[in-house]
Scaffold this active site. Structure first.
Site, short mmCIF file in Angstrom:
data_model
loop_
_atom_site.label_atom_id
_atom_site.label_comp_id
_atom_site.label_asym_id
_atom_site.label_seq_id
_atom_site.Cartn_x
_atom_site.Cartn_y
_atom_site.Cartn_z
N GLY A 36 -5.77 -15.03 -3.62
CA GLY A 36 -4.51 -15.17 -4.33
C GLY A 36 -4.19 -14.06 -5.30
O GLY A 36 -3.50 -14.28 -6.30
N MET B 163 -3.08 -17.92 6.00
CA MET B 163 -3.65 -17.42 7.26
C MET B 163 -3.38 -18.29 8.47
O MET B 163 -3.99 -18.11 9.52
CB MET B 163 -5.18 -17.22 7.09
CG MET B 163 -5.53 -16.16 6.05
SD MET B 163 -4.65 -14.58 6.28
CE MET B 163 -5.52 -13.96 7.72
N ASN C 42 7.12 -13.29 4.11
CA ASN C 42 5.69 -12.99 4.22
C ASN C 42 5.46 -11.54 3.82
O ASN C 42 6.38 -10.71 3.92
CB ASN C 42 5.24 -13.20 5.68
CG ASN C 42 3.76 -12.95 5.87
OD1 ASN C 42 2.93 -13.39 5.07
ND2 ASN C 42 3.40 -12.24 6.93
N HIS D 30 2.79 -8.39 4.77
CA HIS D 30 1.79 -8.01 5.77
C HIS D 30 1.24 -6.62 5.41
O HIS D 30 2.01 -5.72 5.07
CB HIS D 30 2.45 -7.98 7.16
CG HIS D 30 1.47 -7.61 8.23
ND1 HIS D 30 0.58 -8.53 8.75
CD2 HIS D 30 1.21 -6.43 8.86
CE1 HIS D 30 -0.17 -7.92 9.66
NE2 HIS D 30 0.18 -6.65 9.74
N VAL E 283 -2.53 -2.86 -4.09
CA VAL E 283 -1.85 -2.33 -5.29
C VAL E 283 -0.35 -2.20 -5.01
O VAL E 283 0.49 -2.60 -5.82
CB VAL E 283 -2.46 -0.97 -5.71
CG1 VAL E 283 -1.65 -0.35 -6.84
CG2 VAL E 283 -3.92 -1.14 -6.13
N ALA E 284 -0.03 -1.68 -3.83
CA ALA E 284 1.39 -1.54 -3.44
C ALA E 284 2.03 -2.91 -3.22
O ALA E 284 3.18 -3.15 -3.61
CB ALA E 284 1.50 -0.68 -2.18
#
Ligand code: GRF
Length: 211
Positions: A27, A109, A126, A128, A191-192
């Site tokens: 999380g 998942m 979502n 990804h 991080v992005a």
């Protein structure tokens, strides 16, 4: 509206969009969203966290700040599509009883059935860990390394009936280095992700995302 997507209402800080965040793991994305929402007036609020297992470490982020959370595991005693439908019925009931307006998949998942998706299409997003349509599926970082990609990244998209195939909202590029392992690349992409996802949710809530 194209492709059956119905977007959420344009919200305000006084009447923010009520989000449910669905997780399966640690999380870190949920934590980034909660921190973002704590920074000042936002047009969205996390109302509910749903995990498919009580071992999802991200549940602690919800409890620390007093956000309601539910563990909704696959039910025992059923098989195949009946089991998935029963599971999703429980999720749908929880979304309804918490008056949720948009669902944020953040490391959830499980693949949702077309029946579930059709009810939430346009209000179900979502993130990804690749630049879709490159490297869909559960091993995006590994697949990028195996392919010898120099660049990967992350994608926020509306969920449709396929796997990682819905309308792309926004992407961020991340470099892939020759020395990367799956873990190093995963963490660099995260991080992005932690910047991009809250920003896109801001944009959707303020009516800036159009189809
Ligand atoms: C993220 O990399 C996200 O792109 C993928 O699952 C991961 C979740 O990580 N869908 P966390 O549980 O938020 O740390």
């Amino acid at each position: 509206m194209s492709g059956g997507y119905i977007l959420p209402r344009k919200a305000t800080a006084d009447d923010p969009l009520r989000l449910a965040v669905m997780i399966s793991g640690g999380g870190s994305g949920l934590l980034a969203l909660i921190k973002h929402q704590g920074l000042g007036e936002k047009r969205h609020v996390t109302t509910l966290v749903i995990a498919d297992s009580d071992s999802a470490g991200g549940l602690r982020h919800a409890s620390r700040v007093g956000i309601s959370s539910l563990v909704i595991p696959l039910p025992e005693g059923l098989k195949g599509i009946e089991r998935r439908k029963s599971h999703e019925d429980s999720i749908l009931q929880a979304l309804e009883s918490h008056e949720v307006e948009m669902v944020i998949l953040s490391g959830y998942m499980r693949v949702l059935t077309p029946s579930f998706v059709s009810r939430w299409k346009g209000r179900l997003v979502n993130i990804h860990p690749s630049l879709l349509p490159m490297f869909p599926g559960a091993h995006a970082q590994r697949d990028a390394l195996v392919a010898g990609a120099n660049v990967s990244g992350c994608t926020v998209h509306f969920v449709d009936e396929g796997i990682d195939s819905g309308h792309i909202i926004e992407q961020r590029e991340v470099p892939v280095l020759g020395t990367d392992t799956v873990e190093i690349l995963r963490d660099r992409i995260k991080v992005a992700e932690h910047e991009l996802y809250p920003k896109v949710i801001d944009d959707i809530s303020s009516g800036m995302v159009l189809l």
